[in-house]
Design an enzyme around this catalytic site. Structure first.
Site, mmCIF file in Angstrom:
data_model
loop_
_atom_site.group_PDB
_atom_site.id
_atom_site.type_symbol
_atom_site.label_atom_id
_atom_site.label_comp_id
_atom_site.label_asym_id
_atom_site.label_seq_id
_atom_site.Cartn_x
_atom_site.Cartn_y
_atom_site.Cartn_z
ATOM 1 N N GLY A 127 -23.675 33.270 102.336
ATOM 2 C CA GLY A 127 -24.657 34.309 101.998
ATOM 3 C C GLY A 127 -24.599 34.649 100.527
ATOM 4 N N GLY A 180 -24.067 37.087 97.070
ATOM 5 C CA GLY A 180 -23.038 38.008 96.597
ATOM 6 C C GLY A 180 -23.345 39.461 96.911
ATOM 7 N N PRO A 181 -24.543 39.931 96.522
ATOM 8 C CA PRO A 181 -24.823 41.359 96.747
ATOM 9 C C PRO A 181 -24.815 41.758 98.227
ATOM 10 C CG PRO A 181 -26.342 40.438 95.133
ATOM 11 C CD PRO A 181 -25.559 39.275 95.683
ATOM 12 N N VAL A 212 -23.416 39.622 101.352
ATOM 13 C CA VAL A 212 -22.186 39.261 102.075
ATOM 14 C C VAL A 212 -20.946 39.552 101.220
ATOM 15 C CG1 VAL A 212 -20.912 37.358 103.133
ATOM 16 C CG2 VAL A 212 -23.374 37.569 103.500
ATOM 17 N N GLY A 213 -21.019 39.226 99.923
ATOM 18 C CA GLY A 213 -19.865 39.442 99.042
ATOM 19 C C GLY A 213 -19.478 40.915 98.995
ATOM 20 N N GLU A 238 -9.660 35.789 89.569
ATOM 21 C CA GLU A 238 -9.633 34.639 88.646
ATOM 22 C C GLU A 238 -10.989 34.619 87.970
ATOM 23 O OE1 GLU A 238 -7.044 32.840 88.116
ATOM 24 O OE2 GLU A 238 -5.789 33.298 89.844
ATOM 25 N N CYS A 260 -13.708 27.063 84.097
ATOM 26 C CA CYS A 260 -13.247 28.337 83.541
ATOM 27 C C CYS A 260 -12.212 28.148 82.442
ATOM 28 C CB CYS A 260 -12.707 29.217 84.653
ATOM 29 S SG CYS A 260 -11.541 28.365 85.702
HETATM 30 P P1 NAD Z 1 -20.320 34.914 90.073
HETATM 31 O O1 NAD Z 1 -19.416 36.006 89.707
HETATM 32 O O2 NAD Z 1 -21.763 35.065 89.855
HETATM 33 O O3 NAD Z 1 -20.170 34.536 91.599
HETATM 34 C C1 NAD Z 1 -18.929 34.232 92.202
HETATM 35 C C2 NAD Z 1 -18.991 34.588 93.669
HETATM 36 O O4 NAD Z 1 -19.152 35.999 93.773
HETATM 37 C C3 NAD Z 1 -20.156 33.970 94.417
HETATM 38 O O5 NAD Z 1 -19.748 33.646 95.724
HETATM 39 C C4 NAD Z 1 -21.174 35.103 94.443
HETATM 40 O O6 NAD Z 1 -22.054 35.031 95.531
HETATM 41 C C5 NAD Z 1 -20.253 36.308 94.587
HETATM 42 N N1 NAD Z 1 -20.838 37.572 94.139
HETATM 43 C C6 NAD Z 1 -21.811 37.760 93.215
HETATM 44 N N2 NAD Z 1 -22.080 39.076 93.094
HETATM 45 C C7 NAD Z 1 -21.259 39.724 93.952
HETATM 46 C C8 NAD Z 1 -21.055 41.096 94.273
HETATM 47 N N3 NAD Z 1 -21.772 42.060 93.702
HETATM 48 N N4 NAD Z 1 -20.112 41.411 95.184
HETATM 49 C C9 NAD Z 1 -19.375 40.447 95.768
HETATM 50 N N5 NAD Z 1 -19.531 39.137 95.522
HETATM 51 C C10 NAD Z 1 -20.464 38.775 94.621
HETATM 52 O O7 NAD Z 1 -19.732 33.646 89.311
HETATM 53 P P2 NAD Z 1 -20.308 32.180 89.361
HETATM 54 O O8 NAD Z 1 -21.525 32.173 88.499
HETATM 55 O O9 NAD Z 1 -20.407 31.676 90.745
HETATM 56 O O10 NAD Z 1 -19.117 31.357 88.677
HETATM 57 C C11 NAD Z 1 -19.003 31.217 87.313
HETATM 58 C C12 NAD Z 1 -17.938 32.153 86.763
HETATM 59 O O11 NAD Z 1 -16.717 31.977 87.457
HETATM 60 C C13 NAD Z 1 -17.601 31.888 85.324
HETATM 61 O O12 NAD Z 1 -17.529 33.106 84.644
HETATM 62 C C14 NAD Z 1 -16.239 31.245 85.377
HETATM 63 O O13 NAD Z 1 -15.459 31.391 84.249
HETATM 64 C C15 NAD Z 1 -15.635 31.884 86.551
HETATM 65 N N6 NAD Z 1 -14.579 31.045 87.111
HETATM 66 C C16 NAD Z 1 -13.266 31.427 86.951
HETATM 67 C C17 NAD Z 1 -12.254 30.644 87.457
HETATM 68 C C18 NAD Z 1 -10.824 31.036 87.325
HETATM 69 O O14 NAD Z 1 -10.018 30.551 88.093
HETATM 70 N N7 NAD Z 1 -10.455 31.886 86.403
HETATM 71 C C19 NAD Z 1 -12.558 29.480 88.124
HETATM 72 C C20 NAD Z 1 -13.888 29.115 88.257
HETATM 73 C C21 NAD Z 1 -14.891 29.922 87.753
#
Ligand code: NAD
Length: 480
Positions: free
Chosen positions: A210, A212-213, A215-216, A254, A288
């Site tokens: 699902g 993020g906004p 299911v997350g 992370e 990342c």
């Molecule tokens: P994102 O934060 O947009 O999404 C990550 C996950 O969070 C997704 O499953 C998304 O659906 C969910 N999500 C989004 N909004 C949410 C909310 N309000 N509440 C709960 N869940 C929510 O990130 P992305 O675009 O999928 O990934 C890219 C980012 O991830 C980059 O900034 C990257 O650096 C970071 N990243 C970090 C690591 C690490 O280990 N440090 C590894 C990979 C990616």
């Protein structure tokens, strides 16, 4: 593995995985999955709802006491069966990652599939070891599983990010509800096919796809989730930390990075540049830990820029299923647009285009951005400070080791970095001064058993290896 095989046909998955079985979602709303190399829809998964999260958390909660009480050797045997079932799907996983994320197939097989299999294998071995106990004075200190874990993962390493949470959480005795990225959910389904085949006890792992906004947030805010383990952007991590803070639930975050690759004056320049460019462009820069700032001693700056341009030219964007392709598309049109915006702004800020940029040739369709190198990037400029998450490298000169360290640490992030010098002691001394969770010296390879995580706004906590398992444990002192 037949890497040149055709991509799979439309993949439609209609179920959630709850309490040890495939289950109907509470609503019949689909999410389309796109092939970023073509823009075509290649699959569909259900859009889960808060009601689905409730069902999944209830299943995980019910399974927790039994799983937590399972002997380490038995938990390890379950994970070993999961490893076998996942290994049998390796070829499918590589193709699915290439399809829904656009990672070139060879890389999808080696890194996107090989790395999580290694991490899972490691967890099988570590799961068999009972947690360490310690006596301090009249106290016996023991470690226990933290409880129900909500795992929320991004799209850039769609199997690795999931396995890096699920396997150590299970090894520690926790139960899990996973919400994978809505951009790359098909890979997570292959993992749950393996879960079903391995016969893990009902409720130990659950899948709710699902957005993020919806299911997350429901998962992060759920009163019966004891810990939220999140990988993704710093902005979302901040939101999740707020949601978890309301009930003082534990979080592991992370997050993003803006890592620096320090090439000191005495370094083997050809190797440092070649490895540095490869690292910055890995997975189209959607990594990342990518070393997106290359810091070069000013005496060797011009020589380095020549080498950088030649190295970057080898990363021609193309079809991920073509065995010669080294650079795939970005994951989405929005991501490609964001990356182009960063390049335009850097040029407006006075950076010098070395190669790539807005006018470089690209495949006729798909979300491609040419590998782009910008020189003379000011350390305080947006390009040097903000995570781009695309194939864009900023090159910055420095005068001495102290200045290199100051520029490297001039960041709100602190995830990774690299140091190159002919003098190993000097390189190590500089590595110790970097405010980041990981540093590679002279090309030291990624170690999947080493603790992984960030300083500053790159996150909280550590993943992988024994440290990663301990992240999913509480500590109890028993006085006698
Ligand atoms: P994102 O934060 O947009 O999404 C990550 C996950 O969070 C997704 O499953 C998304 O659906 C969910 N999500 C989004 N909004 C949410 C909310 N309000 N509440 C709960 N869940 C929510 O990130 P992305 O675009 O999928 O990934 C890219 C980012 O991830 C980059 O900034 C990257 O650096 C970071 N990243 C970090 C690591 C690490 O280990 N440090 C590894 C990979 C990616």
């Amino acid at each position: 593995m037949d890497l040149a095989a055709a991509p799979p046909a439309l993949l439609v998955r209609r179920h959630l995985y709850l309490g040890g079985a495939w289950a109907d979602p509470s609503e019949n709303e689909p999410i389309d999955v796109e092939n970023p190399a073509t823009g075509e829809t290649v699959g569909q998964v259900p859009a889960g709802t808060p009601a689905d999260v409730d069902r999944a958390v209830a299943a995980a909660r019910a399974a927790f006491p039994g799983w937590a009480a399972t002997a380490p050797a038995e938990r390890a045997a379950h994970l070993d069966r999961l490893l076998a079932a996942l290994t049998a799907r390796a070829e499918d996983i590589a193709r699915t990652v290439a399809l829904e994320l656009g990672t070139p197939l060879k890389l999808a097989a080696r890194v996107q599939t090989g790395l999580p299999l290694t991490v899972l294998r490691d967890c099988v071995e570590l799961a068999a070891r009972p947690p360490a106990e310690e006596t301090i004075g009249n106290s016996l200190v023991v470690r226990e599983p933290v409880g129900v874990v909500g795992a929320i993962t991004p799209w850039n390493y769609p199997l690795h990010q999931v396995v890096a949470k699920l396997a150590p959480a299970l090894a520690a005795g926790c139960t899990v509800v996973l919400k994978p990225s809505e951009l790359t959910p098909l890979t997570a389904y292959l993992l749950f096919d393996a879960v079903a085949e391995a016969g893990l006890p009902a409720g130990v792992v659950n899948l709710v796809p699902g957005t993020g906004p919806v299911v997350g947030e429901a998962l992060a805010a759920h009163p019966d989730v004891d810990m939220v383990s999140f990988t993704g952007s710093t902005a979302t991590g901040r939101r999740i930390a707020h949601l978890a803070a309301d009930r003082i639930a534990r979080v592991a975050l992370e997050l993003g990075g803006k890592s620096a690759n320090l090439i000191l004056a005495d370094a083997d320049l050809a190797t440092a540049v070649k490895v540095g460019v490869g690292n910055a462009l890995l997975n189209s820069g959607q990594t990342c830990t990518a070393w997106t700032r290359m810091l070069v001693h000013r005496d060797r700056y011009d020589e380095a820029l020549d080498l950088v341009a030649r190295a970057a030219a080898a990363y021609r964007p193309g079809d991920p299923f073509d065995p010669d392709t080294r650079l795939g598309p970005l994951v989405s049109a929005a991501q490609a647009e964001r990356v182009r915006g960063h390049v335009d702004r850097a040029l407006a800020d006075g950076a010098r285009l070395v190669c790539g940029g807005p006018d470089a040739p690209l495949p006729p369709r798909g979300h491609f951005v040419a590998p782009t190198v910008l020189a003379d990037v000011h350390p305080d400029s947006a390009l040097a400070q903000e995570e781009v998450f695309g194939p864009v490298l900023a090159v910055i000169p420095f005068a001495d080791d102290d200045e290199a360290v100051a520029i490297a640490n001039n960041s709100r992030y602190g995830l990774a970095g690299a140091v190159w010098s002919a003098d190993a002691d000097r390189a190590l001394a500089v590595a110790r001064r970097l405010r980041t969770g990981q540093v590679d010296v002279n090309g030291g390879g990624f170690n999947p058993r080493a603790p992984f995580g960030g300083y500053k706004q790159s996150g909280l906590g550590r993943e992988l290896g024994p440290y990663g398992i301990d992240e999913f444990r509480e500590i109890k002192a028993i006085q006698r």
